[in-house]
Design a protein around this motif. Structure first.
Motif, PDB file in Angstrom:
ATOM      1  N   ARG A 210      -2.569  -9.512  -3.526  1.00 41.61           N
ATOM      2  CA  ARG A 210      -2.646  -8.048  -3.530  1.00 41.61           C
ATOM      3  C   ARG A 210      -1.247  -7.443  -3.402  1.00 41.61           C
ATOM      4  NH1 ARG A 210      -6.343  -8.003   0.010  1.00 41.61           N
ATOM      5  NH2 ARG A 210      -5.074  -7.402   1.778  1.00 41.61           N
ATOM      6  N   ARG A 211      -0.450  -7.974  -2.493  1.00 43.32           N
ATOM      7  CA  ARG A 211       0.917  -7.487  -2.287  1.00 43.32           C
ATOM      8  C   ARG A 211       1.763  -7.698  -3.551  1.00 43.32           C
ATOM      9  NH1 ARG A 211       1.966 -10.365   1.965  1.00 43.32           N
ATOM     10  NH2 ARG A 211       2.966 -12.028   0.807  1.00 43.32           N
ATOM     11  N   LEU A 212       1.647  -8.876  -4.153  1.00 50.02           N
ATOM     12  CA  LEU A 212       2.398  -9.176  -5.372  1.00 50.02           C
ATOM     13  C   LEU A 212       1.995  -8.231  -6.510  1.00 50.02           C
ATOM     14  CD1 LEU A 212       4.367 -11.012  -6.920  1.00 50.02           C
ATOM     15  CD2 LEU A 212       2.420 -12.520  -7.393  1.00 50.02           C
ATOM     16  N   CYS A 213       0.692  -8.022  -6.673  1.00 47.80           N
ATOM     17  CA  CYS A 213       0.216  -7.132  -7.735  1.00 47.80           C
ATOM     18  C   CYS A 213       0.639  -5.689  -7.488  1.00 47.80           C
ATOM     19  CB  CYS A 213      -1.294  -7.232  -7.893  1.00 47.80           C
ATOM     20  SG  CYS A 213      -1.787  -8.805  -8.638  1.00 47.80           S
ATOM     21  N   ASN A 214       0.612  -5.247  -6.224  1.00 50.20           N
ATOM     22  CA  ASN A 214       1.090  -3.896  -5.920  1.00 50.20           C
ATOM     23  C   ASN A 214       2.540  -3.725  -6.349  1.00 50.20           C
ATOM     24  OD1 ASN A 214      -1.037  -2.324  -4.806  1.00 50.20           O
ATOM     25  ND2 ASN A 214      -0.906  -3.502  -2.912  1.00 50.20           N
ATOM     26  N   HIS A 215       3.344  -4.736  -6.089  1.00 48.36           N
ATOM     27  CA  HIS A 215       4.748  -4.662  -6.498  1.00 48.36           C
ATOM     28  C   HIS A 215       4.875  -4.647  -8.021  1.00 48.36           C
ATOM     29  CE1 HIS A 215       9.067  -5.236  -6.417  1.00 48.36           C
ATOM     30  NE2 HIS A 215       8.895  -6.170  -7.343  1.00 48.36           N
ATOM     31  N   ARG A 216       4.183  -5.569  -8.671  1.00 43.79           N
ATOM     32  CA  ARG A 216       4.320  -5.702 -10.129  1.00 43.79           C
ATOM     33  C   ARG A 216       3.804  -4.495 -10.896  1.00 43.79           C
ATOM     34  NH1 ARG A 216       2.961 -12.048 -11.183  1.00 43.79           N
ATOM     35  NH2 ARG A 216       4.955 -12.828 -10.430  1.00 43.79           N
ATOM     36  N   ILE A 217       2.693  -3.898 -10.463  1.00 48.46           N
ATOM     37  CA  ILE A 217       2.159  -2.754 -11.217  1.00 48.46           C
ATOM     38  C   ILE A 217       3.041  -1.523 -11.076  1.00 48.46           C
ATOM     39  CG2 ILE A 217      -0.213  -3.582 -11.229  1.00 48.46           C
ATOM     40  CD1 ILE A 217      -0.886  -1.635  -9.002  1.00 48.46           C
ATOM     41  N   ASN A 218       3.966  -1.553 -10.129  1.00 46.41           N
ATOM     42  CA  ASN A 218       4.879  -0.428  -9.966  1.00 46.41           C
ATOM     43  C   ASN A 218       6.298  -0.736 -10.428  1.00 46.41           C
ATOM     44  OD1 ASN A 218       3.325   1.815  -8.675  1.00 46.41           O
ATOM     45  ND2 ASN A 218       2.800   0.123  -7.317  1.00 46.41           N
TER      46      ASN A 218
ATOM     47  N   ASP B 119       6.953  -3.507 -13.050  1.00 41.18           N
ATOM     48  CA  ASP B 119       6.958  -4.226 -14.326  1.00 41.18           C
ATOM     49  C   ASP B 119       6.176  -3.401 -15.345  1.00 41.18           C
ATOM     50  OD1 ASP B 119       5.334  -6.133 -16.228  1.00 41.18           O
ATOM     51  OD2 ASP B 119       7.098  -7.289 -15.598  1.00 41.18           O
ATOM     52  N   ARG B 120       6.837  -3.030 -16.416  1.00 39.96           N
ATOM     53  CA  ARG B 120       6.237  -2.137 -17.413  1.00 39.96           C
ATOM     54  C   ARG B 120       4.915  -2.673 -17.976  1.00 39.96           C
ATOM     55  NH1 ARG B 120      10.477  -0.185 -21.036  1.00 39.96           N
ATOM     56  NH2 ARG B 120      10.476   1.611 -19.682  1.00 39.96           N
ATOM     57  N   GLU B 121       4.873  -3.954 -18.320  1.00 39.53           N
ATOM     58  CA  GLU B 121       3.651  -4.528 -18.889  1.00 39.53           C
ATOM     59  C   GLU B 121       2.518  -4.554 -17.867  1.00 39.53           C
ATOM     60  OE1 GLU B 121       1.066  -5.746 -21.652  1.00 39.53           O
ATOM     61  OE2 GLU B 121       3.104  -5.058 -22.037  1.00 39.53           O
ATOM     62  N   CYS B 122       2.826  -4.892 -16.623  1.00 38.79           N
ATOM     63  CA  CYS B 122       1.793  -4.893 -15.575  1.00 38.79           C
ATOM     64  C   CYS B 122       1.270  -3.478 -15.339  1.00 38.79           C
ATOM     65  CB  CYS B 122       2.348  -5.465 -14.277  1.00 38.79           C
ATOM     66  SG  CYS B 122       2.601  -7.248 -14.328  1.00 38.79           S
ATOM     67  N   LYS B 123       2.161  -2.514 -15.354  1.00 35.72           N
ATOM     68  CA  LYS B 123       1.736  -1.117 -15.156  1.00 35.72           C
ATOM     69  C   LYS B 123       0.811  -0.683 -16.295  1.00 35.72           C
ATOM     70  CE  LYS B 123       3.368   3.378 -13.865  1.00 35.72           C
ATOM     71  NZ  LYS B 123       4.439   4.001 -13.119  1.00 35.72           N
ATOM     72  N   LYS B 124       1.160  -1.072 -17.501  1.00 39.37           N
ATOM     73  CA  LYS B 124       0.336  -0.742 -18.665  1.00 39.37           C
ATOM     74  C   LYS B 124      -1.066  -1.341 -18.513  1.00 39.37           C
ATOM     75  CE  LYS B 124       0.384  -1.629 -23.645  1.00 39.37           C
ATOM     76  NZ  LYS B 124       1.166  -2.234 -24.722  1.00 39.37           N
ATOM     77  N   GLN B 125      -1.150  -2.584 -18.077  1.00 40.31           N
ATOM     78  CA  GLN B 125      -2.444  -3.230 -17.872  1.00 40.31           C
ATOM     79  C   GLN B 125      -3.221  -2.557 -16.736  1.00 40.31           C
ATOM     80  OE1 GLN B 125      -1.967  -7.471 -17.462  1.00 40.31           O
ATOM     81  NE2 GLN B 125      -0.819  -7.618 -19.372  1.00 40.31           N
TER      82      GLN B 125
ATOM     83  N   GLU C  36       2.822   8.953  -7.387  1.00 34.90           N
ATOM     84  CA  GLU C  36       3.432   8.345  -8.573  1.00 34.90           C
ATOM     85  C   GLU C  36       3.270   6.825  -8.588  1.00 34.90           C
ATOM     86  OE1 GLU C  36       7.361   9.643  -9.520  1.00 34.90           O
ATOM     87  OE2 GLU C  36       6.915  11.712  -8.992  1.00 34.90           O
ATOM     88  N   ASN C  37       2.590   6.282  -7.597  1.00 37.05           N
ATOM     89  CA  ASN C  37       2.408   4.831  -7.508  1.00 37.05           C
ATOM     90  C   ASN C  37       0.987   4.430  -7.836  1.00 37.05           C
ATOM     91  OD1 ASN C  37       5.042   4.052  -6.652  1.00 37.05           O
ATOM     92  ND2 ASN C  37       4.554   4.825  -4.614  1.00 37.05           N
ATOM     93  N   LEU C  38       0.850   3.189  -8.247  1.00 34.14           N
ATOM     94  CA  LEU C  38      -0.454   2.568  -8.423  1.00 34.14           C
ATOM     95  C   LEU C  38      -0.640   1.588  -7.273  1.00 34.14           C
ATOM     96  CD1 LEU C  38      -0.279   1.811 -12.245  1.00 34.14           C
ATOM     97  CD2 LEU C  38      -1.491   3.690 -11.124  1.00 34.14           C
ATOM     98  N   VAL C  39      -1.849   1.503  -6.749  1.00 31.51           N
ATOM     99  CA  VAL C  39      -2.118   0.584  -5.647  1.00 31.51           C
ATOM    100  C   VAL C  39      -3.422  -0.156  -5.893  1.00 31.51           C
ATOM    101  CG1 VAL C  39      -0.845   1.881  -3.891  1.00 31.51           C
ATOM    102  CG2 VAL C  39      -3.242   2.361  -4.258  1.00 31.51           C
TER     103      VAL C  39
END
Length: 95
Positions: free
Chosen positions: A50-58, A60-66, A85-88
């Motif tokens: 969960r922590r790793l994904c929170n970091h990546r979606i904010n 990494d452009r491709e992760c944010k897009k997904q 402005e963040n995704l969680v």
């Protein structure tokens, strides 16, 4: 969310091995015979993922897009929320 001990150990092992998200979901689905959304819920029950994904979606452009696609596709059942402005990642509720 209660995860069987053997599945929890597998998820932790994959985290320590720096597995990809895709590999994690495949392994969870294979071990628990569940659909993708259920596998993602299981994966997000692990604090490290969960922590790793929170970091990546904010960050990494491709992760944010997904993540944005996931929100649009799943609507109110999404496992990700927009907060300012963040995704969680939303922590799965305990059963």
């Amino acid at each position: 969310m209660q995860i069987p001990e053997n599945l929890s150990a597998l998820i932790d092992q994959l985290f320590r091995q720096n597995a990809t998200w895709e590999e994690l979901i495949k392994q969870i689905r294979r071990a628990s015979e569940c659909d993708i959304l259920a596998a993602e819920k299981i994966a997000f029950s692990h604090q490290g993922w969960r922590r790793l994904c929170n970091h990546r979606i904010n960050h990494d452009r491709e992760c944010k897009k997904q993540a944005v696609w996931h929100i649009k596709h799943h609507g109110p059942n999404s496992l990700i929320a927009s907060v300012g402005e963040n995704l969680v990642v939303i922590e799965p509720k305990a059963n």
